[in-house]
Each structure stands twice: as structure tokens, then as C-alpha cells.
Design an enzyme around this catalytic site. Structure first.
Site, PDB file in Angstrom:
ATOM      1  N   GLY A 125       0.830  -1.190   0.000  1.00  0.00           N
ATOM      2  CA  GLY A 125       0.000   0.000   0.000  1.00  0.00           C
ATOM      3  C   GLY A 125       0.869   1.246   0.000  1.00  0.00           C
TER       4      GLY A 125
ATOM      5  N   GLY B 296      -0.185  -4.616   0.759  1.00  0.00           N
ATOM      6  CA  GLY B 296      -1.451  -4.464   0.065  1.00  0.00           C
ATOM      7  C   GLY B 296      -1.610  -5.393  -1.117  1.00  0.00           C
TER       8      GLY B 296
ATOM      9  CD  GLU C 209       2.494  -5.689   6.363  1.00  0.00           C
ATOM     10  OE1 GLU C 209       2.036  -5.387   5.242  1.00  0.00           O
ATOM     11  OE2 GLU C 209       3.065  -6.774   6.594  1.00  0.00           O
TER      12      GLU C 209
ATOM     13  CG  ASP D 280      -2.724  -4.568   6.846  1.00  0.00           C
ATOM     14  OD1 ASP D 280      -1.662  -4.965   6.320  1.00  0.00           O
ATOM     15  OD2 ASP D 280      -3.302  -3.531   6.483  1.00  0.00           O
TER      16      ASP D 280
END
Length: 483
Positions: free
Chosen positions: A100, A151, A174, A182
């Protein structure tokens, strides 16, 4: 009788009870003024619908503009009798989607409460898309050619078909930026064999090429040069009106298999043998403190030099991470095994919201991607070994605020992946066959090769698992080792 009827492991029993998307979207997601032009390209060829992430100069990172284009297309194709198969891929030679756009989020967070809310809203949008993909009612194929991180993992991990190539680089990085894995990683990683999911979550370790396939992250492995021909073939597939979704998926699976060009013979399986034993022993510990203790024990006492070097490297890696991220991620992996796919995205959204208000995410992104000095100053406790009461650190991240519960686009839900059968055999499946007690080790290998119809990699994976976990007893029958 198929494998699923014979040796279905309890961990996969929920697959027959999956509820895929059935509700019309009550929320209309559309482009906004200022959204980039052509950051996503869409194409139609016969029954094939293609999504191409089109920011190759930045390794195709996902942002809000792209999500606002993709969601309505997926919703439209789900209703269309003309759309047979959806393929998602990245533009350029280097990436599917490298993550992301976290730099924009970190810069927003610096602006205070209003900027933090924009970041929180982005994650809401992203997780709605990921959940839509996870419960999609049309065949969906993710081509993980190149960097597939963050992402990009959310766009691919929950698909029934996930194609790795020799250029695939998978990671959930992350914890390196003061965040947590996530995009549904809470669901996928704890369901991986042994402690490999916990290992990948805490360390951000990268898997490359065929190892992404061996680990079960990808369902197929194809050389990148074969991808254009595969896409053309998928476009030509014709389905009968009365074909069930499972029948259509089986046809797509066999079609992808036709383009499998063999596995590299000069590359040993990474997550195997002694390394895999070390991972399970260390990252299967009940606490972060236990993980650290197991790693230290190997540094001091390992008989194999490679084991000691791995433990030393891994311990240094964990100590460089945000202690808050490490402890939250550890707890997330423990809890996520019991979440449904809908609960996963709803719980992750609340965790992400708290991280947007926590200084470690913003500091981690600035240190790694903006200042690029790679020396983040983590919030207290700033050192992993300074964490004395982990529950006090992690509990606030897992508190549920029902008033802030993420409203998903559909009611699709399940406790286990409904399409797990398209990948390589899971270690739990192999364990179930061995524990029946009526086959020799070579017969167990032959059983899975037959059941998977000669799928490439089955023999290698089953033999690796049996070498670690099985032994022969009287009469030559295979038995399963305890932990």
C-alpha cells in the site's frame, strides 16, 4: 472417493459451509475528484476480465484511487453473465503490487487527528475490497509476478488461484515499519503449516520464486513467459449455464496446470529440513519471551552451525522491530486462527485504526521510506526485552468498539478457505493419512501424487514433510512423530 471425503482434517472442515457474497452492495464506491487517471487498466477479451495495476514506476502500490476503480468493476462483473474469469496483475516487469502507499498515510498522520482519520478511512476501503475478493462469486486469478507485499498480498492471498513465477517475491514487511500484518493475514498466516505463518509475520522474511509455491502461499507455479498464453486460454474458456461454481473452478485449475512448465531443479526448498524444525521449535513458543529464549538457546547450544547463524540473524531482526508491533502481531496470530474471514477484516480495521494513532507506524515509515536512515526511534518500551507486561501493551489494540465495526460490502463469510484444494497438500492432510496407519512412506507419497493428479511439487512437498515428521514402524507402515 476424493481426498476431501477421506482425510478431511478438522482445520478444513468449514470449507463446505462457506457463505460467499450474496448481498447487493449497499454502499456505492466511486471515483473521487482528483483520483489518478489510468492507475488501473481494465480489459475485456471474450469471457476474461482483466485488472492491471498501472503504477510500475513505483512497483504498483495500491492507493485509494485504485481501490475506488476496482470495487465497482468487480461488483459489475459479479452480476454479468458475460464475465467468466477475472484476472488481476501488475504492470511492468518487477511487481504485482509491492504494498500500500504507506508513505502517504504516514505523512497524513503527521497532520493530526484529521489526517489520521483519512488513514483510517483508507484501511476501511482497502479491507472492504479484500473481503470482496475473499468472498467473490466469480473465478478470480491473481498473478503474483514480481514483488507481492503488503497491500498486494491482500489482493491475491484470498483468491482461489494464486500464481507464482520465478520473479515472485512475497513478504509481509509490516513489523519493519511499526505496523502489523493486515489485509487478512490474520486469517491466512495462522493456518499455514506449523509455525511458518508466525515466523513470516514476526520477521517479515521474504520468500522468492518457487518457495512461495512450496509454502502454500501460491496454488500454482508457472514461468513468467507462459503468462500471456495462459491469459489467452482463460479468455477462450466456455462454461455451460448449468455448470456449478465448483465445476468452473475445476476447469480453470486444470487449465492453469496445462501451463505449468516444471519446477527449478537447482533450488532447494527453503522452509524445509533443519530450518523448518528450528522455525517450529522457536516460533511455536507460547509467548514472545519464549520465542526469544528458544532463539538464544540455539545460538548457545546448536550443534549445527547453520542453525546457530539463523537464530542469531533472526534474533537481531526481531530486536530491530517495534516491540509494540512484535507483541501485537504475536497476539494477532494466536487469535486470528479462530476468526472468520469477515471478523478478520473487521478486527484488523480496529487494530489498524489504533496503529494510525500510535507513533511507531509513522516513525517506522519515516525512518525506512522518507528519511531513509533506517534508525527508527520506537515508542516506549523501545527495546523488545524491556517489555515486562505484554498484555498491558497489546490489550488496547484488541478491544472491540461495536460502534466502529467495519461495514463490509457483502455478507460473505467462512471459517476456512473454501478453495484450499487447489494448492499443494497441507501438512495436516499428510498427517491425517499417515495416522490412518495402513500405508508405508512411499505409499503415502504415491497416494497424494495420485489424488493431486500428478500436480508438480506434490511429491517434493510430501517427501519433505514425511522426512521430518514420519518414520517406519514394524511391518514398514508409516507413523507420525510427535512435536
Amino acid at each position: 472417493m476424493p481426498l476431501t471425503a477421506k482425510v478431511m482434517n478438522p482445520a478444513f472442515a468449514g470449507s463446505t459451509k462457506a457463505k460467499m457474497s450474496t448481498l447487493e452492495a449497499t454502499e456505492q464506491i466511486r471515483e473521487l475528484p482528483g483520483d489518478e487517471k489510468e492507475d488501473v487498466l481494465f480489459d475485456t477479451l471474450f469471457g476474461l476480465r482483466t485488472i492491471e495495476l498501472n503504477r510500475p514506476e513505483k512497483l504498483d502500490p495500491l492507493n485509494g484511487s485504485m481501490i475506488r476503480k476496482i470495487v465497482p468493476r468487480l461488483q459489475e462483473w459479479a452480476k454479468s453473465d458475460m464475465a467468466n474469469v477475472v484476472v488481476i496483475k501488475g504492470a511492468g516487469e518487477k511487481a504485482f503490487c509491492a504494498g500500500g502507499d504507506v508513505t502517504s498515510l504516514a505523512l497524513d498522520n503527521k497532520l493530526g487527528q484529521e489526517g489520521q482519520q483519512r488513514s483510517i478511512d483508507y484501511f476501511a476501503l482497502e479491507y472492504k475490497l479484500d473481503h470482496l475478493i475473499a468472498t467473490y462469486t466469480k473465478p478470480y486469478v491473481a498473478i503474483m509476478d514480481g514483488y507481492t507485499m503488503g497491500g498486494g498480498v491482500g489482493l491475491s492471498l484470498h483468491a482461489p488461484f494464486r500464481i507464482a513465477t520465478e520473479k515472485t517475491v512475497f513478504a509481509m514487511p509490516e513489523t519493519t515499519i511499526g505496523f502489523f500484518p493486515d489485509v487478512g493475514a490474520s486469517f491466512f498466516l495462522p493456518r499455514m503449516a506449523g509455525a511458518t505463518g508466525m515466523y513470516l509475520a514476526l520477521t517479515s522474511e521474504r520468500l522468492k520464486g518457487v518457495d512461495v509455491y512450496y509454502a502454500g502461499i501460491a496454488t500454482h507455479y508457472i514461468h513468467s513467459t507462459s503468462l500471456p498464453a495462459l491469459e489467452r486460454r482463460l479468455a477462450e474458456l466456455r462454461f455451460k449455464d448449468y455448470d456449478s461454481l465448483d465445476e468452473r473452478l475445476n476447469l480453470i485449475d486444470s487449465t492453469i496446470e496445462e501451463y505449468s512448465t516444471g519446477l527449478p531443479h537447482d533450488q532447494e526448498m527453503l522452509l524445509s529440513g533443519l530450518l523448518r524444525k528450528d522455525i517450529d521449535a522457536c516460533f511455536g513458543a507460547e509467548t514472545v519471551k519464549g520465542v526469544i529464549g528458544e532463539l538464544k538457546n540455539r545460538i548457545a547450544n546448536a550443534k549445527d552451525e547453520s542453525s546457530a547463524k539463523w537464530a542469531e540473524k533472526t534474533l537481531l531482526s526481531l530486536k530491530s522491530r517495534s516491540p509494540t508491533s512484535i507483541h501485537v502481531t504475536f497476539q494477532q496470530m494466536k487469535l486470528g486462527r479462530n476468526w472468520s474471514i469477515a471478523q478478520t477484516f473487521q478486527r484488523e480495521h480496529q487494530i489498524a485504526s489504533k496503529f494510525m494513532r500510535h507513533p511507531d507506524f509513522t516513525e517506522g515509515v519515516h525512518a525506512l521510506l522518507i528519511r531513509k536512515d533506517k534508525t527508527p526511534e520506537w515508542a516506549e518500551p523501545s527495546n523488545l526485552e524491556d517489555v515486562k507486561r505484554p498484555a498491558e501493551l497489546t490489550t488496547p489494540f484488541f478491544e472491540v468498539d461495536e460502534s466502529e465495526k467495519l461495514k463490509l460490502l457483502t455478507d460473505g463469510d467462512y471459517k476456512e478457505y473454501p478453495h484450499w484444494r487447489f494448492g499443494l497438500p497441507h501438512e495436516s492432510h499428510i498427517e491425517a493419512v499417515v495416522k490412518k496407519g495402513n500405508r508405508t512412506i512411499p505409499e503415502v507419497v504415491g497416494y497424494f501424487v495420485r489424488e493431486k493428479r500428478g500436480k508438480q511439487g506434490v511429491k517434493e512437498v510430501v517427501e519433505e514433510v514425511l522426512a521430518r515428521r514420519a518414520y517406519s514402524v514394524e511391518g514398514g507402515k508409516a507413523a507420525w512423530r510427535g512435536n
